[in-house]
Design a protein around this motif. Structure first.
Motif, PDB file in Angstrom:
ATOM      1  N   GLN A   1      -1.940 -14.063  10.824  1.00  0.00           N
ATOM      2  CA  GLN A   1      -2.585 -13.442   9.652  1.00  0.00           C
ATOM      3  C   GLN A   1      -2.048 -12.067   9.323  1.00  0.00           C
ATOM      4  O   GLN A   1      -1.926 -11.680   8.266  1.00  0.00           O
ATOM      5  CB  GLN A   1      -4.070 -13.413  10.152  1.00  0.00           C
ATOM      6  CG  GLN A   1      -5.002 -14.768   9.779  1.00  0.00           C
ATOM      7  CD  GLN A   1      -6.538 -14.556  10.080  1.00  0.00           C
ATOM      8  OE1 GLN A   1      -6.944 -15.646  10.754  1.00  0.00           O
ATOM      9  NE2 GLN A   1      -6.970 -13.470   9.745  1.00  0.00           N
ATOM     10  N   ILE A   2      -1.781 -11.537  10.392  1.00  0.00           N
ATOM     11  CA  ILE A   2      -1.257  -9.992  10.393  1.00  0.00           C
ATOM     12  C   ILE A   2       0.116  -9.925   9.611  1.00  0.00           C
ATOM     13  O   ILE A   2       0.334  -9.210   8.709  1.00  0.00           O
ATOM     14  CB  ILE A   2      -1.272  -9.263  11.682  1.00  0.00           C
ATOM     15  CG1 ILE A   2      -2.703  -9.135  12.134  1.00  0.00           C
ATOM     16  CG2 ILE A   2      -0.421  -8.172  11.783  1.00  0.00           C
ATOM     17  CD1 ILE A   2      -2.862  -8.453  13.644  1.00  0.00           C
ATOM     18  N   VAL A   3       0.958 -10.955  10.206  1.00  0.00           N
ATOM     19  CA  VAL A   3       2.372 -10.936   9.637  1.00  0.00           C
ATOM     20  C   VAL A   3       2.351 -11.419   8.161  1.00  0.00           C
ATOM     21  O   VAL A   3       2.932 -10.684   7.363  1.00  0.00           O
ATOM     22  CB  VAL A   3       3.448 -11.760  10.542  1.00  0.00           C
ATOM     23  CG1 VAL A   3       4.550 -12.188   9.895  1.00  0.00           C
ATOM     24  CG2 VAL A   3       3.370 -11.142  11.859  1.00  0.00           C
ATOM     25  N   ALA A   4       1.305 -12.526   7.958  1.00  0.00           N
ATOM     26  CA  ALA A   4       1.554 -13.156   6.699  1.00  0.00           C
ATOM     27  C   ALA A   4       1.003 -12.015   5.933  1.00  0.00           C
ATOM     28  O   ALA A   4       1.547 -11.778   4.478  1.00  0.00           O
ATOM     29  CB  ALA A   4       0.562 -14.314   6.673  1.00  0.00           C
ATOM     30  N   SER A   5      -0.046 -11.322   5.967  1.00  0.00           N
ATOM     31  CA  SER A   5      -0.525 -10.272   4.899  1.00  0.00           C
ATOM     32  C   SER A   5       0.435  -9.155   4.734  1.00  0.00           C
ATOM     33  O   SER A   5       0.428  -8.738   3.574  1.00  0.00           O
ATOM     34  CB  SER A   5      -1.941  -9.915   5.556  1.00  0.00           C
ATOM     35  OG  SER A   5      -1.878  -9.055   6.567  1.00  0.00           O
ATOM     36  N   THR A   6       1.072  -8.821   5.624  1.00  0.00           N
ATOM     37  CA  THR A   6       2.225  -7.881   5.630  1.00  0.00           C
ATOM     38  C   THR A   6       3.214  -8.164   4.436  1.00  0.00           C
ATOM     39  O   THR A   6       3.701  -7.441   3.895  1.00  0.00           O
ATOM     40  CB  THR A   6       2.629  -7.366   6.811  1.00  0.00           C
ATOM     41  OG1 THR A   6       1.900  -7.058   7.872  1.00  0.00           O
ATOM     42  CG2 THR A   6       3.744  -5.873   6.575  1.00  0.00           C
TER      43      THR A   6
ATOM     44  N   VAL B   1      -2.116  -7.746   0.691  1.00  0.00           N
ATOM     45  CA  VAL B   1      -3.052  -8.816   0.803  1.00  0.00           C
ATOM     46  C   VAL B   1      -3.824  -8.744   2.171  1.00  0.00           C
ATOM     47  O   VAL B   1      -3.541  -8.222   2.868  1.00  0.00           O
ATOM     48  CB  VAL B   1      -2.197 -10.162   1.253  1.00  0.00           C
ATOM     49  CG1 VAL B   1      -2.964 -11.468   1.263  1.00  0.00           C
ATOM     50  CG2 VAL B   1      -1.316 -10.436  -0.006  1.00  0.00           C
ATOM     51  N   SER B   2      -5.272  -9.110   2.030  1.00  0.00           N
ATOM     52  CA  SER B   2      -6.273  -8.857   3.197  1.00  0.00           C
ATOM     53  C   SER B   2      -5.728  -9.716   4.297  1.00  0.00           C
ATOM     54  O   SER B   2      -5.476 -10.827   3.997  1.00  0.00           O
ATOM     55  CB  SER B   2      -7.370  -9.126   2.695  1.00  0.00           C
ATOM     56  OG  SER B   2      -8.450  -8.950   3.794  1.00  0.00           O
ATOM     57  N   ALA B   3      -5.866  -9.062   5.514  1.00  0.00           N
ATOM     58  CA  ALA B   3      -5.354  -9.667   6.597  1.00  0.00           C
ATOM     59  C   ALA B   3      -6.645 -10.635   7.145  1.00  0.00           C
ATOM     60  O   ALA B   3      -6.721 -11.456   8.028  1.00  0.00           O
ATOM     61  CB  ALA B   3      -4.938  -8.783   7.728  1.00  0.00           C
TER      62      ALA B   3
END
Lengths: 151, 790
Positions: free
Chosen positions: B487-492, B4-6
């Motif tokens: 955002q960084i954690v969610a996209s990962t 997923v894009s961050a």
């Protein structure tokens, strides 16, 4: 002698010195900490409240002078579940940063929205000179206000 | 490793509470039984304490505890430990703490302050850097030789708190060449007050033999360590937690008032609140330092910079503090931007009997960029070259050397200048105003950096499909904790960013961190968070592969599901996998750590530096149009444009907000935020009436273009974006005003009286007699002499 105040619709009493700034009674006694005593000189607007519907800096308002008045703080502007119009657009526009000036901004702009439905960008800028913000550079707040006026 | 894009347009989750007045900042904290504290401060800039007797104050109504120098044995500092918590015998600045008192009410604490018996014998003071460098100057620290040295390498002597040098190549030879023009410029800038809206505030308690400090800070671990050092206790006895912070801007990157509250809490056995008054904030703020700068360049008529030398004097006030570290930065702010031949720079932190200075957004860079860009325009004028052409010809490009011999990667500033041309030329508005005012425009460049350094993160995967991110990060208003990190954690993990819970800083719960500042949050904490989230991802994919009966490398995480790539809707929810993993192997978590790699400088180039080169340079191009009223000297900014190198923008809208705000703060610095120090050693601007910050009527919307794609070791290619917007505002405004008026701009801020003086030719050329003519005469220790403190 106890002071009798109406804050956000509630009748409250205070035994503070009648010369106490309203902001201190709101914060220290009523634990309404939304109004922020940032400069205590009446310049920054972070402690703005509505007194009988008119915005005033609560740091320069002696408590005795507002006895019998209707005081509305930022905590009283949103209904239980809903932000008011200006709060909602400021949230939607991602205008908030550190947030310390926003309680005062919201109070001033809530008043502007009801009294100046035809306000232009320049009018809003002029109306905000009593509300200082150190984070945002103002423009997004002004954009949000225009949006609120248009909807 | 992300499906997923961050990059997202995520709104801040803290906005609704902030807009309702519900957010509890440190100043809003109340604990049962809480006492209120006040600090007794000196009212002379220099003096000897003949008597300090608190016995009468201790008997005053409501007083529960009084602490003085005897209660705080340690000394703190960066580079050198020169700073006690309370003045001991000697007072070094107006406002220096002498005692702290806790009482039942604030009024009682203040009344008790007045009851302290105090006798001070005034001593001669050095209020300016010129005073401090005079041959017979009084020493601010007569016993400077005895201080503990925390970092070897800086030269020191008398009122020179720290000296850092750069020498690369043969500057004398460059200046002696017959084909060069030698251009010399001098500059002076004053202090800038952060005016964070929440003053520095703390609530401290003493529980189970440990201090608990709730404070409005950017550096929870820094507060923990420095408080322990001052109090003479192990750092493990101090716990720091941080409520939402009402503005930082670097003001809260240093210890201020926390130890007073901690000591009083231990002495009284009750929680203690201490909040600086606005006046205390105005008078003892760790201002952006005032500085005196001389730059001299040898430039060919074709426009090549063959040699450059500079002397930068930075006023650190009474104690070294962050200025010691900031001497390092001159190498990268004055020595950045342009390709240079030979170069020598000396950056000196000077003790004066004034309130200590500290870090402020783009510390050191703002005034050095002003000086460098004005100097650049003076060079262009001398050799008769268009200033924009000169910049284009000389800006750092791929494989070019910085002052310390650092090799820069990729062409960034050149394409950014091109981008600015497009932005500027697409403007349809008429630039000139035919109202009798003088019109000017300028384009400037700037180089700053990301302050990397250690960060830690833990991601705990919850069985309900949410994740909890634990770091020592602090939300100071920039939104990094609310936007980029989730955002960084969610996209990962392929979950919605709303499902990432971000834990507020707590030094008992999260690993070490350098602090939130220097544009490092998204980079350093972001990299640690990314790494922690990747560990969680790997663990979940392994369990999911057993549940789905597919190889982990065939699986993707998106929309809250772990599914087979190319088969949307297949597989299981993240919550199902997390629940299964927790039952099978125990709760799932991941940890991450990050620090800078340390880019090398050229061997032997630098002395006295804390960092020899910069890991992540950040570039900015600013363009400004002004109208100057010849009758009043008032400068109006007509248009402002920014092209900023952001590496990669994870949340463009959030970055735009930072740029608008940073530029406006810079406009204050450039035009009207002025701090002066009276002959009594006291800052003259004690409140909002006398210190004029930008108001809504003063500013314009900034046109912004984010430049992406420059190399960065930041996670997903990011760079810090909140720090840099203020970098070259002073420079751009000053160059535009110089172009409008045809006058030599050497000082900021450009207040109407100052501009009018220039217009009326009543302003003499700035001279800096306390900077020696010959560069090496400004050094305590010749460059490359044996190291160790002089």
């Amino acid at each position: 002698m106890a002071l009798s105040l109406t804050v956000n619709g509630d009748r409250v009493t205070s035994t503070a010195d009648p010369a106490s700034p309203l902001v201190d009674i709101l914060r220290e006694e009523l634990h309404l900490t939304g109004a922020k005593p940032v400069c205590r000189e009446g310049f920054c607007g972070a402690c703005m409240v509505l007194i009988d519907g008119k915005p005033a800096p609560s740091c320069l308002t002696p408590a005795a002078l507002v006895e019998g008045c209707e005081i509305q703080t930022v905590e009283g502007l949103a209904t239980r579940s809903q932000l008011n119009r200006i709060q909602a657009v400021l949230e939607a526009c991602d205008a908030v940063q550190c947030g310390m000036c926003f309680p005062g901004m919201v109070v001033s702009l809530t008043h502007l929205l009801t009294t100046r439905p035809d306000a232009t960008r320049e009018d809003i800028r002029a109306a905000l000179t009593g509300n200082i913000c150190r984070c945002t550079g103002y423009e997004r707040i002004i954009d949000a206000t225009l949006l609120a006026l248009a909807t | 490793m992300s499906d997923v894009s961050a990059t997202m347009d995520l709104r801040r989750r803290d906005a609704a509470d902030k807009l309702r007045g519900r957010t509890r900042y440190t100043i809003d904290r109340y604990l049962p039984g809480m006492l209120h504290a006040a600090v007794l401060r000196a009212s002379v800039p220099s003096g000897r304490i003949a008597r300090l007797d608190t016995s009468r104050a201790a008997r005053m109504p409501g007083v529960r505890a009084i602490v003085t120098a005897a209660d705080a044995p340690g000394m703190m500092g960066i580079g050198i430990a020169d700073h006690p918590l309370f003045a001991r015998d000697v007072i070094r600045y107006d406002g220096e703490p002498l005692a702290a008192i806790a009482a039942v009410t604030l009024a009682q604490a203040q009344a008790a302050l007045a009851a302290v018996d105090l006798e001070i014998e005034p001593l001669p003071a050095a209020l300016t850097m010129a005073d401090a460098l005079a041959p017979d100057a009084p020493l601010v620290h007569p016993h400077w030789r005895n201080y503990e040295v925390l970092l070897e390498g800086g030269a020191r002597e008398g009122n020179v708190a720290w000296e850092a040098t750069v020498v690369r190549g043969d500057v004398d030879a460059a200046f002696a060449r017959p084909d060069v023009e030698i251009v010399e410029s001098s500059f002076r800038v004053g202090r800038q007050n952060h005016v964070a809206f929440e003053p520095r505030a703390v609530v401290a308690s003493y529980e189970d033999g440990r201090f608990h400090i709730e404070t409005s800070t950017q550096v929870p671990w820094g507060i923990r360590n420095a408080t322990a050092r001052l109090l003479g206790v192990p750092a493990s006895q101090v716990r720091v937690t941080v409520p939402p912070v009402g503005g930082g801007f670097g003001l809260k990157f240093d210890l201020a008032i926390e130890p007073f509250a901690a000591l009083l809490a231990r002495a009284s056995g009750r929680p203690v609140r201490l909040v600086n008054s606005r006046e205390e904030e105005m008078l003892t703020c760790l201002f952006r330092e005032n500085a005196d700068i001389r730059i001299r360049s040898a430039v060919t008529r074709q426009g090549d910079i063959i040699g450059r030398e500079a002397v930068v004097l930075m006023d650190c006030g009474a104690y070294g503090g962050e200025q010691i570290f900031l001497t390092t930065m001159t190498a990268h702010t004055l020595g950045g931007n342009y390709r240079l031949g030979a170069v020598r720079l000396v950056s000196r932190a000077i003790y004066t009997n004034t309130t200590p200075n500290g870090a402020f957004r783009c510390c050191n860079g703002v005034y050095n960029t002003f000086a460098l860009e004005r100097h650049t325009d003076e060079i262009a004028a001398r050799i008769g070259m268009d200033p924009l052409l000169f910049r284009r010809r000389n800006v750092l490009g791929d494989k070019d050397l910085g002052a310390t011999g650092q090799v820069f990667e990729a062409d960034v500033l050149g394409p950014m200048l091109d981008r600015m041309d497009t932005l500027r030329d697409s403007a349809t508005r008429p630039s000139h105003r035919a109202d009798g005012r003088l019109y000017g425009r300028a384009t400037t460049v700037g180089t700053w950096f990301v302050f990397v350094g250690p960060s830690a993160a833990t991601v705990n995967m919850n069985a309900d499909g949410t994740a909890t991110l634990v770091t020592s990060g602090v939300e100071i208003g920039s939104g990094s904790m609310m936007q980029s990190l989730p955002q960084i954690v969610a996209s990962t993990l392929g979950i919605p960013p709303e499902n990432v819970i971000v834990r507020a800083a707590d030094t008992d719960a999260a690993g070490y961190d350098v602090g939130v500042g220097g544009g490092r949050t998204t980079v350093s904490l972001g990299a640690a968070s990314l790494s922690a989230a990747q560990e969680v991802r790997t663990k979940l994919l392994k369990v999911a592969s057993e549940m789905i009966e597919a190889a982990p490398e065939d699986l993707v995480m998106r929309q809250g599901r772990i599914e087979i790539a190319g088969a949307p809707g297949s597989g299981r929810t993240v919550a199902e996998v997390a629940t299964r993993a927790q039952a099978k192997n125990g709760p799932v978590s991941g940890t991450g750590a990050f620090t800078g790699t340390g880019v090398p400088a050229m061997p032997g180039c630098v002395a006295g530096h804390f960092i020899d080169a910069i890991d992540i340079p950040v570039f900015a191009v600013h363009d400004c149009e002004v109208a100057v009223d010849p009758e009043t000297g008032h400068v109006e900014v007509l248009n402002y444009r920014v092209v900023q190198d952001v590496g990669r923008a994870l949340n463009p809208r959030a970055i735009h907000g930072q740029i608008q705000g940073g530029v406006v703060q810079g406009l204050g610095y450039a035009l009207h935020e002025e701090v002066t120090i009276g002959s009594n050693g006291r800052v003259c601007q004690s409140g909002f009436e006398t210190y004029r910050v930008p108001l809504a009527l003063d500013v314009v919307p900034v046109e912004i273009s984010l430049y992406e794609g420059a190399p960065s070791m930041g996670p997903l290619g990011t760079k810090g974006a909140g720090e840099v917007p203020i970098l070259n505002v002073g420079a751009a405004v000053a160059c535009a005003v110089a172009n409008a008026t045809g006058k030599r701009i050497q000082e900021l801020p450009l207040t109407p009286p100052r501009v009018l003086e220039l217009l009326l030719d009543r302003k003499r050329d700035l001279t800096l007699p306390h900077i020696a003519e010959t560069w090496s005469d400004n050094l305590v220790r010749p460059h490359k002499a044996p190291q160790g403190n002089a």
